[in-house]
Design a protein around this motif. Structure first.
Motif, PDB file in Angstrom:
ATOM      1  N   SER A  22       5.136  -7.099  -2.220  1.00 30.54           N
ATOM      2  CA  SER A  22       4.555  -8.326  -3.048  1.00 30.54           C
ATOM      3  C   SER A  22       3.316  -8.933  -2.109  1.00 30.54           C
ATOM      4  O   SER A  22       2.128  -9.066  -2.591  1.00 30.54           O
ATOM      5  CB  SER A  22       5.598  -9.403  -2.998  1.00 30.54           C
TER       6      SER A  22
ATOM      7  N   GLU B 210       5.794 -14.749  -6.149  1.00 28.08           N
ATOM      8  CA  GLU B 210       6.829 -13.624  -6.214  1.00 28.08           C
ATOM      9  C   GLU B 210       7.171 -13.265  -4.782  1.00 28.08           C
ATOM     10  O   GLU B 210       8.130 -12.792  -4.313  1.00 28.08           O
ATOM     11  CB  GLU B 210       6.187 -12.339  -6.972  1.00 28.08           C
TER      12      GLU B 210
ATOM     13  N   THR C 291       9.903 -15.180  -3.547  1.00 27.90           N
ATOM     14  CA  THR C 291      11.095 -14.940  -4.037  1.00 27.90           C
ATOM     15  C   THR C 291      11.592 -13.743  -3.240  1.00 27.90           C
ATOM     16  O   THR C 291      12.663 -13.758  -2.831  1.00 27.90           O
ATOM     17  CB  THR C 291      10.737 -14.647  -5.403  1.00 27.90           C
TER      18      THR C 291
END
Length: 410
Positions: free
Chosen positions: A106, A245, A248
């Motif tokens: 990511s 993201e 996360t």
């Protein structure tokens, strides 16, 4: 009617060809810049580093190997222990390595979006510089055209002086005006060299390389349709999605790290044989497999990290919302300025036509010997102003088009 249709068709074809050549030429410069620009290359290297971090995440903690020698050998029933050798390996909780890989991926995606942003900004800078060079060239052409016009009037003035219908002062005024135009052209020449240097620096090449720009830019007959919804696809906003993201994924790692770590090991102890007795296990070495657990009993740290991640995600959402508002404002201003440029261009064309009609009237008056060279200079100055304003308006139109393209990628 046929003549009018033919004229309209030719104008459309000329306009299309001008826009097509301009787009192809500008695009070739942008592609060259993307290959050579050091900032883009630096971003690409950063992305390569981020990809390597994905492979780095797929690793285990160091294996622990230890060895010890008993200076004073402890005696056991089976013999004296001489040394101790140990090897152990800690393993993270199930899924931790995958979570680390996902987090690294990511972050790599975030760096990839940075490359897209940098390329867009570079393309915008090149387009702005390109249209600035076009404007300077166009203004120089306008000055040349007006200089030739003044020379024509100078010849008329000289003829009028010979027949006593004009003063030598009129000739001097026309010559002074030509000197002013030469000065303006020389200044523009220096501006062109400076802007050309800036343009070549964007392409990371020698500053002295000549830059070719189109000689004429025509406006499209109809304005393209720009959708504000396409702003959502701008990399500047996608970057915030990637950052969200990544947080996360970071929280998933935090959850895995709050679980116990499992360790496996083996101890080996060589034992000397006893000489004072004989039995079956005499001198038998010791082999001891081991299993260990690393339990995070005090987990306030992990709870704090979870709270921090939640706050960071809220922060990113607000930052994205604020950036979207900025892009919407920039988009609205660019559309308005583009429309203003078209209005300005149409106005300058009308004014220029009327100024040339006035010039034609003055030229016809010369045949009757009533030409006023003061009026000639006034009309010439008006024509020059209208032409230069028109060039600036065309430049503004295309610069705003470049801004809109940056925002919407159209």
């Amino acid at each position: 009617m046929k003549t009018l249709k033919l004229h309209t068709y030719l104008f459309f074809v000329t306009s299309f060809l001008s826009l097509s050549i301009n787009a192809q030429q500008l695009q070739s410069y942008i592609q060259e810049a993307e290959l050579n620009n050091p900032q883009i290359q630096a971003y690409e290297l950063r992305y390569n580093i981020a990809q390597e971090k994905v492979r780095e995440a797929n690793s285990l903690p160091n294996t622990t190997v230890s060895a010890g020698y008993f200076v004073s050998e402890p005696e056991t029933r089976t013999g004296a222990q001489r040394a101790r050798f140990s090897v152990s390996q800690m393993l993270p909780w199930f899924g931790t390595i995958t979570a680390r890989e996902n987090y690294a991926s990511s972050m790599a995606e975030t760096d990839f979006v940075e490359i897209a942003i940098a390329k867009r900004k570079l393309a915008l800078s090149i387009a702005q510089s390109y249209y600035e060079l076009y404007a300077i060239n166009a203004k120089q052409s306008v000055l040349d055209e007006n200089t030739q016009l003044l020379k024509t009037y100078e010849r008329l003035a000289l003829t009028s002086v010979e027949v006593g219908k004009a003063s030598a002062v009129d000739v001097l005024r026309l010559q002074i005006r030509q000197n002013e135009l030469h000065q303006l052209k020389a200044v523009l020449g220096q501006e062109f060299l400076a802007e050309q240097s800036n343009f070549n620096n964007l392409l990371n090449r020698k500053q002295s390389i000549a830059v070719k720009v189109v000689s004429d830019l025509l406006l499209p007959l109809e304005e393209p349709v720009y959708l504000q919804d396409s702003l959502e696809l701008n990399p500047e906003l996608i970057k915030y999605d990637r950052l969200y993201e990544s947080i996360t994924q970071s929280e998933l790692i935090n959850q895995k790290q709050s679980a116990p770590d499992i360790g496996f090991g083996l101890d080996y102890v060589p034992v000397s044989e006893r000489t004072d007795m004989d039995f079956s296990d005499n001198g038998k070495d010791i082999v001891m497999p081991m299993v260990s657990l690393s339990i995070p009993i005090f987990n306030n740290r992990f709870k704090s990290i979870t709270k921090q991640n939640e706050l960071r995600q809220k922060e990113i959402e607000l930052q994205k919302m604020e950036r979207l508002n900025v892009l919407k404002t920039t988009f609205a201003k660019a559309i308005a300025m583009q429309n203003q440029a078209r209005i300005n261009i149409n106005t300058q064309e009308k004014n220029l036509k009327q100024a040339r009609d006035a010039e034609e009237i003055l030229t016809k008056n010369y045949e009757t010997g009533t030409i006023d060279f003061n009026e000639v200079l006034d009309i010439q100055e008006l024509q020059l102003r209208f032409q230069l304003n028109g060039v600036e308006a065309v430049k503004s139109y295309y610069v705003q088009s470049a801004v809109i393209n940056y925002l919407t990628n159209q």
